[in-house]
Design an enzyme around this catalytic site. Structure first.
Site, mmCIF file in Angstrom:
data_model
loop_
_atom_site.group_PDB
_atom_site.id
_atom_site.type_symbol
_atom_site.label_atom_id
_atom_site.label_comp_id
_atom_site.label_asym_id
_atom_site.label_seq_id
_atom_site.Cartn_x
_atom_site.Cartn_y
_atom_site.Cartn_z
ATOM 1 N N ILE A 134 -48.660 -31.905 -5.785
ATOM 2 C CA ILE A 134 -48.958 -30.454 -5.112
ATOM 3 C C ILE A 134 -47.839 -29.624 -5.668
ATOM 4 O O ILE A 134 -46.841 -30.026 -5.365
ATOM 5 C CB ILE A 134 -48.762 -30.590 -3.658
ATOM 6 C CG1 ILE A 134 -49.944 -29.970 -2.699
ATOM 7 C CG2 ILE A 134 -47.519 -31.196 -2.356
ATOM 8 C CD1 ILE A 134 -49.892 -30.457 -1.721
ATOM 9 N N THR A 135 -48.194 -28.106 -4.791
ATOM 10 C CA THR A 135 -47.082 -27.034 -4.941
ATOM 11 C C THR A 135 -47.405 -26.030 -4.474
ATOM 12 O O THR A 135 -48.972 -25.925 -3.401
ATOM 13 C CB THR A 135 -46.351 -26.351 -6.471
ATOM 14 O OG1 THR A 135 -45.612 -25.609 -6.668
ATOM 15 C CG2 THR A 135 -47.901 -25.430 -7.022
ATOM 16 N N HIS B 8 -47.394 -21.231 -3.386
ATOM 17 C CA HIS B 8 -47.197 -19.818 -3.873
ATOM 18 C C HIS B 8 -47.576 -19.319 -2.677
ATOM 19 O O HIS B 8 -48.151 -19.753 -1.901
ATOM 20 C CB HIS B 8 -48.870 -20.154 -4.609
ATOM 21 C CG HIS B 8 -48.771 -20.562 -6.333
ATOM 22 N ND1 HIS B 8 -47.673 -20.829 -6.706
ATOM 23 C CD2 HIS B 8 -50.274 -21.213 -5.892
ATOM 24 C CE1 HIS B 8 -48.480 -22.414 -7.349
ATOM 25 N NE2 HIS B 8 -49.158 -21.884 -7.538
ATOM 26 N N CYS C 251 -44.560 -31.236 -5.449
ATOM 27 C CA CYS C 251 -44.673 -32.429 -6.659
ATOM 28 C C CYS C 251 -44.110 -33.449 -6.021
ATOM 29 O O CYS C 251 -44.355 -34.046 -7.633
ATOM 30 C CB CYS C 251 -43.350 -31.675 -7.517
ATOM 31 S SG CYS C 251 -43.161 -29.738 -8.261
#
Length: 236
Positions: free
Chosen positions: A93-94, A96, A192
């Site tokens: 997972i990240t 933005h 992450c």
């Protein structure tokens, strides 16, 4: 026929899903050309693209990621003005969001080299060289894709996340460099999937309120062009 020309498109501030759909169309066009070349014994040139964009607040989870690394439910996502998507890149997972420089290279690697590991290392090197111009010593962290500071110390922190998809030597998705990013949004995930390391951004590291995103973009493009031995054509 190798084509080392890359069309650079600045998308500005654009919704993640719209950008993802655009990526998919460009990606499929390259795949279709490659399939037709092999089926019909042709040698039509494949195109390469590099998309540059800022997204509204969004969390994305890679195909092998753990949904538990998102620490919010749907109601709380709405409260902070963020969206969530499961997508088809590698990685976990990240986040933005505004102030982050996101780059999506959609390349036919057969125009450059057929080595995904080398491709990822080249992307990391482009970011490392970009940060070096600001006096920041960034590094790779063994076994952890992306770009980091103070690797091997209790203060290790990630400044650039990466995640890609590749099929038939064609790439999509890419990297996200924290420039003026609101790091508070990372508090709602396990970035992450790594629990014991922090994230940072360029403006925090330099102690400045804001770094011109256009300036960072220009430096990154210079190093991208040189590292990939490509010719960038701008569709601004």
């Amino acid at each position: 026929m190798q084509n080392k020309s890359i069309a650079v498109t600045e998308l500005g501030f654009k919704d993640f899903k719209e950008t993802w759909n655009f990526q998919e169309r460009l990606f499929q066009q390259i795949i279709d050309t490659k399939v037709a070349n092999r089926r019909e014994d042709k040698d039509d040139e494949t195109k390469n693209h590099l998309l540059l964009v800022e997204h509204p607040h969004v969390y994305t989870l890679g195909k092998n990621g753990d949904a538990k690394n998102l620490l919010l439910d749907e109601a709380n996502l709405k409260n902070i003005g963020a969206r969530f998507y499961k997508i088809n890149r590698g990685g976990d997972i990240t986040y933005h969001g505004p102030g982050q420089l996101v780059a999506y290279p959609i390349l036919d690697l057969e125009n450059f080299f057929t080595d995904i590991h080398k491709y990822l290392r080249f992307l990391e090197e482009v970011v490392i060289l970009t940060l070096d111009e600001y006096g920041i010593k960034a590094q790779r962290s063994e076994g952890e894709t992306g770009v980091w500071l103070d690797v091997g110390t209790p203060f290790a922190r990630k400044i650039c996340a990466m995640g890609v998809r590749a099929s038939r030597w064609t790439t999509m998705h890419g990297l996200a460099l924290n420039v003026n990013t609101n790091l508070g949004y990372f508090d709602h995930i396990v970035p992450c999937g790594i629990e014991d390391k922090a994230v940072t951004s360029l403006h925090v590291e330099l102690g400045k309120e804001e770094i011109p995103l256009s300036e960072v973009k220009s430096i990154m493009l210079k190093h991208f062009e040189k590292r990939f031995e490509a010719q960038l054509n701008y569709d601004l």
